[in-house]
Enzyme design. Structure first.
Site: not given
Ligand code: GLU
Length: 321
Positions: A19, A261-263
């Protein structure tokens, strides 16, 4: 599988959801599970967990493969092109298998359709603890479980989910790092989703079906999925498979105590590959894990002799900055 096979070389796996680009926390997960399997001469499988059609992209899966190559973490089976005897290794291609497993649950009379409008849209994703947790109140649970009654319950309406009955039972297991665990399923999650009304498969069912059929003997992942292991052990017993060993490790967190996180774009591999060599990055992670006294450069295979579960601290979080 017999219990003696558990003493043979382990079979581990890395099961990323494609993702987005991997970040430091994902690299840590890949590294620890690779080290754990390889240390004992075991096999390492790469499984692409693309259950969520809205969020998953094949280009991310290919990028994960490229990043693992760059890190020197090699896999024996799996990946996008799915080499190996238990493929395909992308969950989006394994519907027939999940259907067979769901059929076993249906036949046992333990599933029922749920019509609640706020049904579990997150069911396709692994329920990391920081995402919050929902305990299902049992609104649609029929008074008596078993085929006929549950089918009649919503005659003519499209269910939002298929749920699995969970008893008021405590599941006990021993995690390799965190030791003995006790989880009461009714209080932890209640009846949980195994398939969404739109046909998407739930993480819990898919992960058990896959780990069982791929012969995984050790599930190594971040400790925010520690409690999911209880749901999974319950599924293993209903589906007639022996449960693997569970080994959860601490999560990497930022100074505010939040899971990476991917953030956080600065920690995405896109940026990290510009700032570090693979050896520098692995050395840094190994130092965070307690495997090195200093963050000196070292390759993944160079780290193997130094890897030991007993070096890892049994704490929930490790702060990286
Ligand atoms: N696809 C899951 C995740 O990325 C993996 C969960 C697991 O290892 O069981 O969070």
């Amino acid at each position: 599988m017999t219990s003696s096979q558990h003493h043979a070389a382990p079979v581990g796996r890395f099961a990323p959801s494609p993702t987005g680009r991997m970040h430091l926390g994902n690299v840590f997960a890949a590294l620890i599970s690779w080290l754990s399997a390889r240390k004992k001469g075991g096999k390492w499988i790469l499984r692409i967990e693309d259950l969520d059609p809205q969020r998953s992209r094949m280009e991310y899966a290919r990028q994960i493969e490229d990043d693992l190559d760059w890190l020197g973490l090699d896999w024996d089976e799996g990946g996008v092109d799915g080499k190996g005897p238990d493929g395909p290794y992308c969950q989006s291609l394994r519907s027939d298998i999940y259907e067979e497993e769901l059929e076993k649950l249906r036949a046992s009379g333990l599933t029922y359709p749920c019509f609640c409008t706020r049904a579990d849209i997150m069911a396709t994703q692994a329920p990391h603890e920081s995402d919050g947790r929902m305990v299902y109140a049992g609104t649609c649970r029929p008074a008596r479980l078993g085929g006929e009654l549950s089918l009649q319950a919503g005659a003519g309406r499209q269910p939002r989910a298929i749920r699995l009955f969970v008893p008021d039972t405590t599941i006990r297991f021993t995690d390799r790092l965190f030791g003995p665990q006790e989880v009461n399923l009714a209080r932890h999650c209640g009846d949980f989703t195994v398939r969404r009304g739109d046909g998407a498969w739930a993480y819990q069912l898919a992960v058990v079906a896959d780990d069982a059929r791929m012969g995984v003997t050790e599930v190594v992942r971040g400790c925010d999925l520690l409690l999911s292991s209880a749901q999974q052990i319950y599924l293993y017993s209903l589906l007639g498979y022996p449960a693997p060993e569970f080994a959860h490790f601490p999560l990497l967190c930022n100074a505010a105590g939040q899971r990476l996180s991917k953030r956080d774009s600065s920690l995405s591999l896109e940026q990290l590959r510009k700032d570090y060599t693979p050896s520098h990055l692995i050395g840094l992670l190994a130092w965070h894990a307690g495997l090195l006294p200093e963050p000196f450069p070292i390759s993944a295979s160079g780290l193997l002799p130094l890897f030991s579960w007993s070096a890892l601290p049994a704490v929930k979080t490790i702060t990286t900055d």
